[in-house]
Design an enzyme around this catalytic site. Sequence first.
Site, PDB file in Angstrom:
ATOM      1  N   GLN A  48       0.825  -1.217   0.000  1.00 22.18           N
ATOM      2  CA  GLN A  48       0.000   0.000   0.000  1.00 22.18           C
ATOM      3  C   GLN A  48       0.851   1.256   0.000  1.00 22.18           C
ATOM      4  O   GLN A  48       0.344   2.352  -0.195  1.00 22.18           O
ATOM      5  CB  GLN A  48      -0.952  -0.008   1.203  1.00 22.18           C
ATOM      6  CG  GLN A  48      -0.348   0.441   2.537  1.00 22.18           C
ATOM      7  CD  GLN A  48       0.410  -0.649   3.257  1.00 22.18           C
ATOM      8  OE1 GLN A  48       1.115  -1.429   2.675  1.00 22.18           O
ATOM      9  NE2 GLN A  48       0.284  -0.687   4.565  1.00 22.18           N
ATOM     10  N   SER A  88      -6.178  -0.668   9.792  1.00 19.50           N
ATOM     11  CA  SER A  88      -6.006   0.715   9.315  1.00 19.50           C
ATOM     12  C   SER A  88      -5.129   1.522  10.266  1.00 19.50           C
ATOM     13  O   SER A  88      -5.365   2.712  10.497  1.00 19.50           O
ATOM     14  CB  SER A  88      -7.375   1.401   9.134  1.00 19.50           C
ATOM     15  OG  SER A  88      -8.149   0.711   8.203  1.00 19.50           O
ATOM     16  N   THR A  91      -0.398   3.964   9.033  1.00 13.30           N
ATOM     17  CA  THR A  91      -0.078   5.377   8.851  1.00 13.30           C
ATOM     18  C   THR A  91      -0.177   6.131  10.170  1.00 13.30           C
ATOM     19  O   THR A  91       0.692   6.928  10.516  1.00 13.30           O
ATOM     20  CB  THR A  91      -1.030   5.996   7.811  1.00 13.30           C
ATOM     21  OG1 THR A  91      -0.824   5.330   6.570  1.00 13.30           O
ATOM     22  CG2 THR A  91      -0.781   7.489   7.648  1.00 13.30           C
ATOM     23  N   GLY A 289      -6.652   6.540   9.339  1.00 11.93           N
ATOM     24  CA  GLY A 289      -6.510   5.297   8.572  1.00 11.93           C
ATOM     25  C   GLY A 289      -7.713   5.105   7.667  1.00 11.93           C
ATOM     26  O   GLY A 289      -8.849   5.138   8.136  1.00 11.93           O
ATOM     27  N   VAL A 290      -7.461   4.915   6.369  1.00 12.39           N
ATOM     28  CA  VAL A 290      -8.580   4.729   5.440  1.00 12.39           C
ATOM     29  C   VAL A 290      -8.470   3.435   4.635  1.00 12.39           C
ATOM     30  O   VAL A 290      -9.319   3.130   3.809  1.00 12.39           O
ATOM     31  CB  VAL A 290      -8.713   5.907   4.452  1.00 12.39           C
ATOM     32  CG1 VAL A 290      -8.967   7.184   5.201  1.00 12.39           C
ATOM     33  CG2 VAL A 290      -7.487   6.041   3.562  1.00 12.39           C
ATOM     34  N   GLU A 292      -8.909   0.217   5.102  1.00 15.36           N
ATOM     35  CA  GLU A 292      -9.977  -0.773   5.098  1.00 15.36           C
ATOM     36  C   GLU A 292     -11.306  -0.185   4.638  1.00 15.36           C
ATOM     37  O   GLU A 292     -12.063  -0.824   3.917  1.00 15.36           O
ATOM     38  CB  GLU A 292     -10.152  -1.338   6.505  1.00 15.36           C
ATOM     39  CG  GLU A 292      -8.929  -2.080   6.998  1.00 15.36           C
ATOM     40  CD  GLU A 292      -9.132  -2.545   8.416  1.00 15.36           C
ATOM     41  OE1 GLU A 292      -9.564  -3.680   8.594  1.00 15.36           O
ATOM     42  OE2 GLU A 292      -8.865  -1.772   9.356  1.00 15.36           O
TER      43      GLU A 292
END
Lengths: 355, 456
Positions: A48, A88, A91, A289-290, A292
Amino acid sequence: MTKKRGRGMASVNYPTGMNLGGDPSQALIHATTTGSFIVTLSSVDLGQGLKTVMAQICAETLGVSTENVIIDTADTDTGPHCMGTFASRGTHRIGNAIIMAAKEAKSVLLEVAAEELEVDAGDLETDGAGNIRVKGSPQKSIAILNVALAAHFKHGRTISGRGIFLQPRSYPEPETGKMTPATCYAHACTVAEVEVDTETGEVQVLSLKSAYEVGRALNPRMVEQQIIGGAWMGLSHALYETTEPYYPNRAHGPTDFNQYLMPGPGDLPEFSNVIIERPAGDGPFGAKGVGEMTANSPIPAIANAIFDAVGVRVDSLPITPEKVLRGIQALAHDPEKWTPVFRKDHAQTEDAARH
Amino acid sequence: MIEYRKDYFSDARTDGLTEVGVTRQRSDVLGHVTGKTQYYADRHFAGLLHLKMVRSPHHHARIKSIDVSRALKVPGVVRVLTAKDVPQNIYTILCLIQVEPNDEPVLAFDKVRFKGEQIVAVLAESEQAALAGVAKVKVVYEELPAVFDVEEALKPGAPLVNEYHGRNWFTYEGHHCRRVRFGNVDEGFAAADHVIEEMYQSSPIEHAPTETTGCIVVPDQNERYTCYSNTQALYFTLDNSALILNSPFHKLRLVGGTVGGGFGGKVDVITEPIAFLAAMLTRRPVKYEYSRAEEMQVSSPRAAERIYIKDGVAKDGRILARQVRLYVDAGAYSRHSPYGTTKAAAHMPGPYTIPNVWVDCHCVYTNRTPSSAMRGFGVTIGDFALEVQMDKLARLIGMDPMEFRILNAYRDGDMKAHQKEVDGAALVECVQAASDLANWPIAGRYRAMSSQKREG
C-alpha cells in the site's frame, strides 16, 4: 431482454487502530555520517506504500527532503516492536512514532549545528533543501552533511531519536459495552449506478462516485490508489466473491481463480472521487486510517442501486445473477411482496441440490 | 478522477507542509511492475525441505489412528511431524492480548473440527515427494455430526464443535455475547411510527492475495532460526511461534516486509510455527507455502455474518431505536474472531446518533474453516446490513436516502452507543459532497447542516 438502470447510495465511517488489546508501535531514527536519515522499523509494507509515507512523515518532521530518508524495516533483529500492519493502523500509529523519534533526532541535529555556527539552537531552522540556517539571516547556514560529519567526528554525538505511539488498552464494560475501541474515524459516502439485465439477472456497475474524508491525504496519488483499489474490492464482494457459494452448505467451494469469481478489467465502472480533509487531532499531520474503509461503502450502495433498478432486495452477499433473477421472478408473481431473497433453509437444500 | 473539496473544514488545516500532502512515487513500484521485487519465496537455500500437510477430509471426526510408516518409505521423504512433536500444541493467536482459552491444535490429534484441518506434516526433498508422502499417511476417522449454521449451533443439543470452550460460543466476561446497552429500545420502539426487522447474511470471503501465505525457516549458527515470511505482523508471529515451540524468544528471528497482498489474510500464525519446528528437528531449511487451493479453502476467510436489525423510526425521519443481533461464524477455532465480534459491536449502530441501542454480537463456533481478520474486520458486513436497512427505512417513510442519512448522522459532541463522545465527525460533509459529485440534489436544509452544528 431489458436492461434497467438504478442508483443507490451508502455512507459509512471506519475506526483507526485496534486498541482493545493495546496498540503500540515504535521507530528508531539515526543519521549517517553524511546526513542521510535511517528510520528503523519492524513494520510490514503490504504494497500500500507504507515505506514511502513513513519517509515523507520523517522528512516533514526533520525538515529534510524525502529522498534523504531511508526506511529500513521488517527484521526483528534490528527493528523495534510494531503490532503489525492491519486495522487501518499503519499510517496513524507508526507515523506518530516516527514523528516522536524525528523530533528527538532533530533536536540533536540543531544542537550540533548551533555549536558549529556558534549560535543558539533555538534560533535555527531547517530549510528543507539540506541546510540548517539562522532564522531571519539565511546567509548564515550549514549543510546537514557537515553537521552530521561534525557530530560523528568532532562532537561525539549521535543524531538519533526514539519514538513510540501507544494507544492504551480499552477494556469493554461487560454489561453495557462501554469502551474506547479505536481512535479517530474516517468517513465515506458512495453513489453507485448499475444496470441490471432482467433476463439473466446480471448486474453491471456503471459508476462509483464517492466522497472520502481521510483526515489528511499525506500522499494524494497513494490515497487515490487506496480508494480505487478498495472500491474494486467492494464491488467484488458485492457481486462475486465467496469461498462457500451455498453457505451454510459447505459444498462447491472454489479452489482456484477459474471458480472463485472476481471482476475483470471489463467489469470495472467509472470511478469518480472527492477527498475531504478534517485533520484528526491525534493523527500524524492529521491523517486517519482509510485502508480498510474504502471497500465498505460500495457494497450497500450497489445493493441499493439494484433495488432502485428492478425492485429486488437481495439481503445476502454476494448478489449473484441467480439471486437477482429469483427476486425478479418472485416480484413478477406478486408485485406487492417485498421479499428478501435469502432464506437459509432454501440456500442449504434446494440450491445445492440443483447444482 | 479525483477532486479535493478544500471548502470543507478549511480552517482546520495548517499550511506550509512540503513533504507530506504531495505525491511521491511509491518506493517499491518499479520493482513490482518490472518483476524484480524479491519476495520471501525468491530466496533459495541449499538443502531446502518442502513441507506438505495431511488434511482432514471430514468436517468433524474423531481421529482413531494415524499411521505414517508408508509415508516414511516414499523416496525423498525425510521425516513427518505429528502433534507429539509440537511442544505446546494447543494455542490461540490472541493469547498475546490475554484472550482465553487456548483452543486450537497446531496439529490435530484427537479430533478434526473442519475440513482441511492440518494433522501430519510431511517433509521431503521435493514438493512432489512431500505430496506423495502425504498420500501415504493413513488416518482412520470416526465421523461425528457437524454443525454449519450459526443459529443451529447455539441451540441445545447441537454438536459440540470445540471442547476447549465447552459450548459453541465465545464467552465475554460471563456473557454469551458481546453486548452494548444504551438507552431503552423498548421505549424507542413504542414511540416509533414504524418498526421493521430485517435479516442480512454474508458468506465467507477469501483475501485472494496474488502471493499465497508462506514462509521459509533457515537454521542459523548459534542455535538461532530465521524465518523469511510474508506475515503482516512480525512480532505477532515471533511471539506466538516461541510460545508454541516452548523456545526462548531470542532464538527466533523474523524477516519480512514485502508482501504480495495481505488484506488481513496474513495476520494468522499458521505456517511459521510448524516450519520453525521442522527446521529445528531436521537442522535444514524448510519451506511451507499454501497452494492456491489451500489459500482458498483452508486459510481463514472473512467470517460469514448473519445480522438482524430491528429499527423504530419516526415519520419525521429520526431513528428512535435500533436493536441488532449479529452472529459471526468463527468456524472451528477462535483465531481473531472474538476480537472482530467486539469490533462489530462497537461499530453499531453505524455512524448515526440513535438514542436507544441494544446490540448482541455472538461469536459462534461451527465445523468450517476458521474465519479471522480481513480488511474491514467486524465492520464491512455490518455496513452492508446497516446501509441497506437505511435505504429501506428512507423509502418506508418517503424520505430521500441522502437527506435521511444527513438527518441522522452523528455530530461532534453526540454520545455513541458505546459511550464515547463523537469527535471529528465528517459524515454529513461526505454525503453532501457525494450529492454534488453524483448530481443527486438534496434540499437546502440538509445542504446547510454540518458535522459541527446539527442544523445550518
